[in-house]
Design an enzyme around this catalytic site. Structure first.
Site, PDB file in Angstrom:
ATOM      1  N   CYS A   1     -63.187  -2.509 -11.638  1.00 15.98           N
ATOM      2  CA  CYS A   1     -62.850  -1.392 -12.538  1.00 15.98           C
ATOM      3  C   CYS A   1     -64.039  -0.479 -12.835  1.00 15.98           C
ATOM      4  CB  CYS A   1     -62.252  -1.918 -13.841  1.00 15.98           C
ATOM      5  SG  CYS A   1     -60.720  -2.820 -13.597  1.00 15.98           S
TER       6      CYS A   1
ATOM      7  N   HIS B   1     -62.967   3.425 -19.394  1.00 18.74           N
ATOM      8  CA  HIS B   1     -62.034   2.747 -18.490  1.00 18.74           C
ATOM      9  C   HIS B   1     -60.774   2.361 -19.270  1.00 18.74           C
ATOM     10  CE1 HIS B   1     -60.183   0.122 -15.732  1.00 18.74           C
ATOM     11  NE2 HIS B   1     -60.485  -0.975 -16.392  1.00 18.74           N
TER      12      HIS B   1
ATOM     13  N   ASN C   1     -53.642   0.118 -16.390  1.00 20.22           N
ATOM     14  CA  ASN C   1     -55.014  -0.019 -15.911  1.00 20.22           C
ATOM     15  C   ASN C   1     -55.010   0.205 -14.401  1.00 20.22           C
ATOM     16  OD1 ASN C   1     -57.479  -0.919 -14.972  1.00 20.22           O
ATOM     17  ND2 ASN C   1     -57.583  -2.686 -16.334  1.00 20.22           N
TER      18      ASN C   1
HETATM   19  N1  COA Z   1     -45.973 -10.951 -22.747  1.00 20.70           N
HETATM   20  C1  COA Z   1     -45.803 -11.790 -23.771  1.00 20.70           C
HETATM   21  N2  COA Z   1     -46.723 -12.704 -24.122  1.00 20.70           N
HETATM   22  C2  COA Z   1     -47.851 -12.756 -23.404  1.00 20.70           C
HETATM   23  C3  COA Z   1     -48.089 -11.891 -22.318  1.00 20.70           C
HETATM   24  C4  COA Z   1     -47.089 -10.963 -21.996  1.00 20.70           C
HETATM   25  N3  COA Z   1     -47.202 -10.106 -20.981  1.00 20.70           N
HETATM   26  N4  COA Z   1     -49.301 -12.174 -21.808  1.00 20.70           N
HETATM   27  C5  COA Z   1     -49.808 -13.166 -22.534  1.00 20.70           C
HETATM   28  N5  COA Z   1     -48.926 -13.519 -23.496  1.00 20.70           N
HETATM   29  C6  COA Z   1     -49.068 -14.574 -24.509  1.00 20.70           C
HETATM   30  C7  COA Z   1     -50.067 -15.628 -24.143  1.00 20.70           C
HETATM   31  O1  COA Z   1     -49.476 -16.601 -23.320  1.00 20.70           O
HETATM   32  C8  COA Z   1     -50.450 -16.148 -25.497  1.00 20.70           C
HETATM   33  O2  COA Z   1     -49.478 -17.054 -25.923  1.00 20.70           O
HETATM   34  P1  COA Z   1     -49.912 -18.361 -26.773  1.00 20.70           P
HETATM   35  O3  COA Z   1     -50.557 -17.826 -28.004  1.00 20.70           O
HETATM   36  O4  COA Z   1     -48.610 -19.033 -26.979  1.00 20.70           O
HETATM   37  O5  COA Z   1     -50.867 -19.099 -25.886  1.00 20.70           O
HETATM   38  C9  COA Z   1     -50.373 -14.927 -26.395  1.00 20.70           C
HETATM   39  O6  COA Z   1     -49.557 -13.969 -25.707  1.00 20.70           O
HETATM   40  C10 COA Z   1     -51.709 -14.304 -26.688  1.00 20.70           C
HETATM   41  O7  COA Z   1     -52.404 -14.200 -25.433  1.00 20.70           O
HETATM   42  P2  COA Z   1     -53.846 -13.653 -25.354  1.00 20.70           P
HETATM   43  O8  COA Z   1     -54.317 -13.709 -23.932  1.00 20.70           O
HETATM   44  O9  COA Z   1     -54.671 -14.317 -26.413  1.00 20.70           O
HETATM   45  O10 COA Z   1     -53.543 -12.158 -25.778  1.00 20.70           O
HETATM   46  P3  COA Z   1     -54.559 -11.015 -26.037  1.00 20.70           P
HETATM   47  O11 COA Z   1     -54.322 -10.465 -27.363  1.00 20.70           O
HETATM   48  O12 COA Z   1     -55.950 -11.401 -25.654  1.00 20.70           O
HETATM   49  O13 COA Z   1     -54.049  -9.921 -25.017  1.00 20.70           O
HETATM   50  C11 COA Z   1     -54.665  -9.027 -22.905  1.00 20.70           C
HETATM   51  C12 COA Z   1     -54.056 -10.209 -23.635  1.00 20.70           C
HETATM   52  C13 COA Z   1     -54.717  -9.334 -21.421  1.00 20.70           C
HETATM   53  C14 COA Z   1     -53.808  -7.821 -23.140  1.00 20.70           C
HETATM   54  C15 COA Z   1     -56.069  -8.783 -23.454  1.00 20.70           C
HETATM   55  O14 COA Z   1     -56.783  -9.993 -23.478  1.00 20.70           O
HETATM   56  C16 COA Z   1     -56.826  -7.781 -22.682  1.00 20.70           C
HETATM   57  O15 COA Z   1     -56.501  -6.629 -22.690  1.00 20.70           O
HETATM   58  N6  COA Z   1     -57.905  -8.212 -22.027  1.00 20.70           N
HETATM   59  C17 COA Z   1     -58.744  -7.327 -21.265  1.00 20.70           C
HETATM   60  C18 COA Z   1     -58.053  -6.941 -20.016  1.00 20.70           C
HETATM   61  C19 COA Z   1     -58.874  -5.978 -19.271  1.00 20.70           C
HETATM   62  O16 COA Z   1     -59.482  -5.153 -19.851  1.00 20.70           O
HETATM   63  N7  COA Z   1     -58.895  -6.132 -17.976  1.00 20.70           N
HETATM   64  C20 COA Z   1     -59.543  -5.288 -17.097  1.00 20.70           C
HETATM   65  C21 COA Z   1     -60.964  -5.184 -17.383  1.00 20.70           C
HETATM   66  S1  COA Z   1     -61.640  -4.574 -15.999  1.00 20.70           S
END
Ligand code: COA
Length: 336
Positions: free
Chosen positions: A112, A257, A287
């Site tokens: 990214c 980004h 993204n």
């Molecule tokens: N729909 C519903 N629930 C989901 C889900 C989805 N698409 N994806 C994950 N969950 C669930 C998880 O399983 C977790 O459940 P649990 O609490 O029962 O274990 C819960 O939602 C919370 O997951 P978590 O990973 O802690 O959520 P988060 O708030 O961290 O959000 C992202 C997840 C991926 C959106 C977030 O971590 C993020 O944006 N990370 C950076 C991603 C990024 O920038 N990537 C590119 C960088 S180059």
């Protein structure tokens, strides 16, 4: 006076197929509400069978050359995580299809952060006199590496391409890139990874069912990525501001980004910038990795947010892990 790289053209392309949160909710255990509130994304574009990254890159490149008013470039740098083939690079074919026979052309892999890295790479070539005019493209088809059964990645990524033309010019003219801050931390490589398909783990044979092996898909540890993205983009942005001699409150637009709107706001908060100064288009494209920053730039220019004379700060974080930032005063350039 040293030679600067000056932005002279901008073009983007997204494939026509729109994939909404509702559509994904039909096959994945997720919901429009979860995706919107946790990421800010409402829809994204996916290319579909028969369309590769190079196809999107050619479309964006064509528009960027038109925006620059000249098809004349002597270097093509293509940032991508999803090249058309493991070998050869995608850039030479893209250059050829753009009518740029025999120019220098190579791919750059920084996930990214790829576009920001590619800007720095092309700037170096221009400063060294290796190139006069460069086409820098970020293009991705993440839909080809997403595991359709993985709700943690499938809802986040979209396909698209964005490109700019850089030309040799003076450091004090509008559009001149005012420096670059780049970094990496390879000890965190497992946070964002496609485990197989490279020399460490060549493609595994498909199982008897013929199914694609799970380790050939993109995987991401969302939570730590979120934390590192905020910390690194904020620190890199600050380093870039120091280099440019700009105070954070004098920046007109932060084009970060487009991973997650909560990441963009957290970075703005850490820098002491108003959140309203953050360009956001991830709600409509998701993204798009290396294509993310040029797509956000073009969206903000087309929408009348970024206007000539505005101070624009760009920053990215991605797999590797990698990060990088650059800045410029927006020139008289409209997307082609
Ligand atoms: N729909 C519903 N629930 C989901 C889900 C989805 N698409 N994806 C994950 N969950 C669930 C998880 O399983 C977790 O459940 P649990 O609490 O029962 O274990 C819960 O939602 C919370 O997951 P978590 O990973 O802690 O959520 P988060 O708030 O961290 O959000 C992202 C997840 C991926 C959106 C977030 O971590 C993020 O944006 N990370 C950076 C991603 C990024 O920038 N990537 C590119 C960088 S180059």
């Amino acid at each position: 006076m040293s030679r600067a790289a000056v932005l002279a053209g901008l073009g983007t392309y997204v494939p026509p197929r729109v994939v909404t949160n509702e559509e994904l909710s039909r096959t994945l255990d997720t919901s429009d509400e979860w995706i919107r509130t946790r990421t800010g994304i409402t829809r994204r574009h996916w290319a579909g069978p028969g369309t590769a990254t190079g196809d999107l890159a050619v479309e964006a490149g064509t528009r960027a050359l038109k925006s620059a008013g000249s098809g004349d470039v002597d270097l093509v740098v293509l940032a991508t995580t999803t090249p058309d083939h493991p070998c050869p690079a995608t850039a030479p074919e893209v250059a050829s299809r753009l009518g740029l026979q025999t120019v220098a052309a190579y791919d750059l892999a920084a996930v990214c952060s790829g576009f920001v890295y590619a800007l720095a790479s092309a700037t170096g070539a221009i400063a060294a006199g290796i190139a006069e005019r460069a086409l820098v493209i970020g293009a991705e088809t993440y839909s080809t590496i997403l595991n359709p059964e993985d709700r943690t990645t499938s809802v986040i990524f979209g396909d698209g391409a964005g490109a700019v033309v850089l030309r040799a010019g003076d450091p004090d003219e509008p559009g001149a890139l005012l420096g670059h801050d780049l970094g990496s931390d390879g000890s965190l490589k497992d946070l964002i990874i496609v485990p197989s398909g490279g020399s460490r783990q060549p493609v595994a044979a498909a199982g008897t069912s013929g199914a694609r092996p799970a380790d050939s898909y993109f995987s991401m540890q969302g939570k730590p990525v979120f934390r590192h993205a905020v910390t690194r983009m904020a620190a890199s942005s600050q380093a870039m501001l120091d280099r440019a001699g700009w105070a954070a409150e004098t920046v007109d637009w932060f084009v970060g980004h487009q991973a997650n709107v909560r990441i963009l706001h957290a970075v703005a908060d850490q820098l002491g910038m108003a959140r309203e100064r953050t360009a956001v288009n991830l709600d409509r494209v998701g993204n798009t990795s290396a294509a993310s920053i040029p797509l956000a730039l073009a969206d903000a220019v087309t929408g009348g947010l970024i206007t000539p004379g505005d101070r624009v700060l760009m920053s990215a974080f991605g797999g590797g892990v990698t990060w990088g930032s650059t800045a410029l005063v927006w020139p008289e350039v409209a997307p082609g």
